[in-house]
Scaffold this motif. Structure first.
Motif, PDB file in Angstrom:
ATOM      1  N   TYR B 140       0.830  -1.214   0.000  1.00  0.00           N
ATOM      2  CA  TYR B 140       0.000   0.000   0.000  1.00  0.00           C
ATOM      3  C   TYR B 140       0.869   1.271   0.000  1.00  0.00           C
ATOM      4  O   TYR B 140       0.601   2.227  -0.739  1.00  0.00           O
ATOM      5  N   VAL B 141       1.889   1.272   0.807  1.00  0.00           N
ATOM      6  CA  VAL B 141       2.740   2.464   0.890  1.00  0.00           C
ATOM      7  C   VAL B 141       3.398   2.756  -0.458  1.00  0.00           C
ATOM      8  O   VAL B 141       3.524   3.912  -0.871  1.00  0.00           O
ATOM      9  N   LEU B 142       3.777   1.699  -1.162  1.00  0.00           N
ATOM     10  CA  LEU B 142       4.442   1.893  -2.450  1.00  0.00           C
ATOM     11  C   LEU B 142       3.464   2.210  -3.577  1.00  0.00           C
ATOM     12  O   LEU B 142       3.767   3.024  -4.451  1.00  0.00           O
ATOM     13  N   GLY B 144      -0.371   2.198  -3.261  1.00  0.00           N
ATOM     14  CA  GLY B 144      -1.740   2.580  -2.966  1.00  0.00           C
ATOM     15  C   GLY B 144      -2.743   1.448  -3.120  1.00  0.00           C
ATOM     16  O   GLY B 144      -3.942   1.645  -2.912  1.00  0.00           O
TER      17      GLY B 144
ATOM     18  N   VAL D  33      -1.276   8.803  -1.577  1.00  0.00           N
ATOM     19  CA  VAL D  33      -2.269   8.004  -2.293  1.00  0.00           C
ATOM     20  C   VAL D  33      -3.451   8.916  -2.597  1.00  0.00           C
ATOM     21  O   VAL D  33      -3.982   9.560  -1.687  1.00  0.00           O
ATOM     22  N   THR D  34      -3.837   9.007  -3.856  1.00  0.00           N
ATOM     23  CA  THR D  34      -4.893   9.963  -4.234  1.00  0.00           C
ATOM     24  C   THR D  34      -6.239   9.293  -4.481  1.00  0.00           C
ATOM     25  O   THR D  34      -7.185   9.967  -4.876  1.00  0.00           O
ATOM     26  N   ASP D  35      -6.323   8.000  -4.255  1.00  0.00           N
ATOM     27  CA  ASP D  35      -7.615   7.317  -4.313  1.00  0.00           C
ATOM     28  C   ASP D  35      -8.290   7.564  -2.956  1.00  0.00           C
ATOM     29  O   ASP D  35      -7.892   6.989  -1.944  1.00  0.00           O
ATOM     30  N   ALA D  38      -9.510   4.508  -0.860  1.00  0.00           N
ATOM     31  CA  ALA D  38      -8.382   3.720  -0.347  1.00  0.00           C
ATOM     32  C   ALA D  38      -7.682   4.466   0.779  1.00  0.00           C
ATOM     33  O   ALA D  38      -7.352   3.891   1.824  1.00  0.00           O
ATOM     34  N   CYS D  42      -7.648   2.508   4.280  1.00  0.00           N
ATOM     35  CA  CYS D  42      -6.491   1.612   4.220  1.00  0.00           C
ATOM     36  C   CYS D  42      -6.171   0.993   5.576  1.00  0.00           C
ATOM     37  O   CYS D  42      -5.788  -0.178   5.661  1.00  0.00           O
ATOM     38  N   ILE D  46      -6.346  -3.231   6.180  1.00  0.00           N
ATOM     39  CA  ILE D  46      -5.150  -4.057   6.437  1.00  0.00           C
ATOM     40  C   ILE D  46      -5.068  -4.498   7.899  1.00  0.00           C
ATOM     41  O   ILE D  46      -4.690  -5.630   8.185  1.00  0.00           O
ATOM     42  N   LEU D  63      -1.149   5.104   8.777  1.00  0.00           N
ATOM     43  CA  LEU D  63      -0.593   4.304   7.681  1.00  0.00           C
ATOM     44  C   LEU D  63      -0.189   5.218   6.517  1.00  0.00           C
ATOM     45  O   LEU D  63       0.914   5.097   5.960  1.00  0.00           O
ATOM     46  N   ILE D  66       3.212   6.948   6.795  1.00  0.00           N
ATOM     47  CA  ILE D  66       4.442   6.245   6.394  1.00  0.00           C
ATOM     48  C   ILE D  66       4.867   6.710   5.003  1.00  0.00           C
ATOM     49  O   ILE D  66       6.046   6.974   4.747  1.00  0.00           O
ATOM     50  N   ARG D  67       3.890   6.827   4.125  1.00  0.00           N
ATOM     51  CA  ARG D  67       4.186   7.253   2.754  1.00  0.00           C
ATOM     52  C   ARG D  67       4.487   8.753   2.670  1.00  0.00           C
ATOM     53  O   ARG D  67       5.450   9.167   2.020  1.00  0.00           O
TER      54      ARG D  67
END
Lengths: 148, 148, 148, 148, 148, 148, 148, 148
Positions: B140-142, B144, D33-35, D38, D42, D46, D63, D66-67
């Motif tokens: 997910y982090v990489l 999405g 993440v642009t969705d 999600a 997320c 998970i 979560l 992290i990104r």
């Protein structure tokens, strides 16, 4: 003046023995809240109850972190005590946290824990078994005086 | 690319499950030496025997620290696994060390340890029970992408 | 002693309620200039008028930054209050700024804003709804005392 | 090579316009993440469902952190876009976070938001209204070439 | 309390005007040695004569750096004054040094130098022409009070 | 106020000459324990005897490091004295440690050691031969006054 | 590999002489935009015209700062050239900025400027008069080879 | 990959023995210029002769510092070798410099120097007597493999 943070075990009188032994030395001690019940429930007591034990614990642990992070950040020396019981992962966590910040680390534990604590001890500048040895260290660091 | 350090328990296959699960992802994994005997004896094997177990352990722990400190320093994410057995103070130490460096911390443990690990969990950005959840986090982090 | 910076909303009495509630505690409070007109016009009042509103605002915002950056840099705890009205992007900016510096963040807002503030809350060590809860946090962090 | 993090609004095509406009330039883009769905779910997808919306959001926001933290930490330039709608406190939070890390900040918003964003703009090295201006900035920074 | 370092021109009374104007404010001022001859010759006066003017200057400049680096490092605000004469490269050097340390920079110069100082001004939070404006800034930053 | 750490040689009266010469100046001096026997044996005296001289020394050196690291970390100026005898590697180590932390370094040694100390001198802001010159430096740095 | 930032004068061919002289060495050069007109007008060309020359300059200087800050931050060595003309305050500013970041500083100027640049020179690891000497320094630092 | 800086003694073949022994390992070695004459005279050879030996040495030492500081700053591990002869203060200086930067320090010396080097050894993660032991350390750190 030395700022000393006393981390770890909360079920014996090791903190009192250090604080009393160091009376007369130019040391300011800080440490976590050592009232077990208050420490466990502080989060929900102030910020509202949680159904889940996990979030109950999270609220408390993050609130306590406000105090412990400041204590460690302001410290010259972090003393971490491992007692005979319990997992004491928060003590080891504090030791790692202090090591990464470059604090002088003193570890206090009985000989039975030596092998299991070898990574923690290896990051320390002193490893001792008795609170009175911590006092002797503080006195020596401040004044150059040795016991006896 | 994500650099991920896998710290903690060395007696189950959790690292393998993560590394295999993440095959195809743009991740580089590092971790400690997981051969228990080598990890315990590396210091004296290279630098000479010690009579005292304490210094035997010290030599080994400091040698291992060369590897673990680099691994954690280079990591974007530090995953710390607490198994069912042993004190695992080095795992908690690594977690504290990583937290103080501002690394993204992911903690992996069973529900029985939740209360004892509440301070460690409170410093983490994710707490999970299964290695496959770590893989899902990395994916997910990489990208999405979510599971299922 | 705790240094506490009070960031955010300037149209209600939340700062006063915290400062009064904390009287007797070993806390020093700082915060932005809360006189709205002075804060908006300080730049041109001291450094000369601007035809363009954009540069009028720039001069003021940079002058105010001298005060807010020092306040946040010196703080142990940064409390950020989001009120019911306005965009309050400067409050969220301060929260991000404080988080990146590793300050202990306390966020204060009503339940309606919870979802929109989830990223800000996720960086905080405490999220509360009432100024009196901030006071309770400060008292607990300093003394270990819980309310009631 | 420039690492550029694109923070903020996820409901228009501004990221695409920048990425396409910059094709051929030596730039690597990252971003959240642009969705929307999600990004919101997320955490529970998970790590398991939560009854409380607050903790549902917390799991997701941490979560995503992290990104986003890696993206911002690795960036030379952080572009923050404020759209016409929503509170967008996470965008302002990212701007503050980037500013405290000393990143070069570029802010992208329409003229209507100028006064409300004056503190954010004051921390920026460039303030623009159109994605194509961001592209022009990247081209100039890399090559010294100006438009037209 | 504000620590303010006053860097730059030593041939007019701008420092005195600021210090006097700020009497009554909670400000501590520091600055370089402003006795031109002492500043030029301090190195050889204390550490022995040099045949070469280059090393004569080096000894003095490095000795003065002990004072100026501490002054800037301890400062909240660095005010840099560019007068009408001389190269004043040390003033611009101090400005760059302060900017890299994240100090709040205030630049003081006449309008004639504006274009030549544009890079220095662009790193500042305030640009003014008169010492009295610096006083007004300090008063506003401390108390929120505006002139007039 | 200047914090000054006096590192190096412990067999002559250079520290006394500096401290006495600087009486009346706003300087606080720190330094290592200068009682040679205490410094050598402090570790085993407090933490228990060692059979191996190597670990005897290690215990002492790490205990002394608690004092020396704090002294250097808190110092504005680190003065390092190299005497005529002995290897004095700890003095050079302290100089390197101080240089890496960006401390202002003053080196004190006779002309015979100049070539062997050229790397250490090259990291210093002042190199002198007599303790009285250190006093003159401190006086000048604080007040701008030159000798004679 | 060495990253070298070439700051300062833009009216002579000193950069070309260094880059050509260093062809074959493992060096990557960066520097500011050296097209004077582009550098002056880049801000308004991309972000819109300004009536006031002061803000015209501000827009350009801040845009150029995106490039120069990255260049200096990524550099191992910062070379700063002072030519015979102009105030060149941006060159001295870059030197101070680089010095505060702990970069290795090389200063390049004619003997006439030596006294006026003594504070800048005193922060440098090398002071030279000709671009070819910079090349010789780079060659020596990389390979240990001396000229002739 | 490990970056390893080899500091200290230049009169025996210890560097060659390490580099050859480590052939096949993922290690990049750096170190100072080891041509004694070049290292002593590089400053004046490039920047012009000095009458005074002191400044002759200064020019050379500062030029060499460009290389050594980069080497140490980029290193994961700094190995410092103390041979049987000379003062070797630059080696101890490098050790202190590396320690303050938090580098993993490995010290290499014969048993005769153990007491005199106790402060340096106490800052190290490994102390060995033979270059081949350094190779064994590098192999173990990279692969977990022990000798024999």
């Amino acid at each position: 003046m030395l700022n000393v943070y006393l981390s770890g075990e909360i079920h014996t009188d090791w903190r009192e023995r250090i604080v009393e032994g160091a009376s007369g030395l130019d040391v300011a001690f800080t440490g976590p809240v050592t009232d077990h019940a208050a420490s466990d429930d502080c989060g929900v007591a102030i910020m509202g109850a949680e159904e889940s034990k996990f979030w109950h614990d999270r609220k408390g642990a993050q609130l306590n972190a406000i105090r412990t992070r400041k204590g460690i950040a302001d410290a010259d020396i972090v003393v971490v005590r491992f007692g005979d019981q319990y997992k004491q992962w928060n003590a080891a966590f504090d030791a790692g946290y202090a090591a990464a910040l470059g604090k002088s680390l003193v570890v206090l534990h009985g000989p039975d824990h030596a092998h299991a604590l070898k990574e923690v001890d290896a990051a320390a500048l002193a490893v001792v078994e008795q609170p009175e040895q911590v006092v002797a260290i503080l006195r020596y660091v401040l004044s150059g005086e040795l016991p006896g």
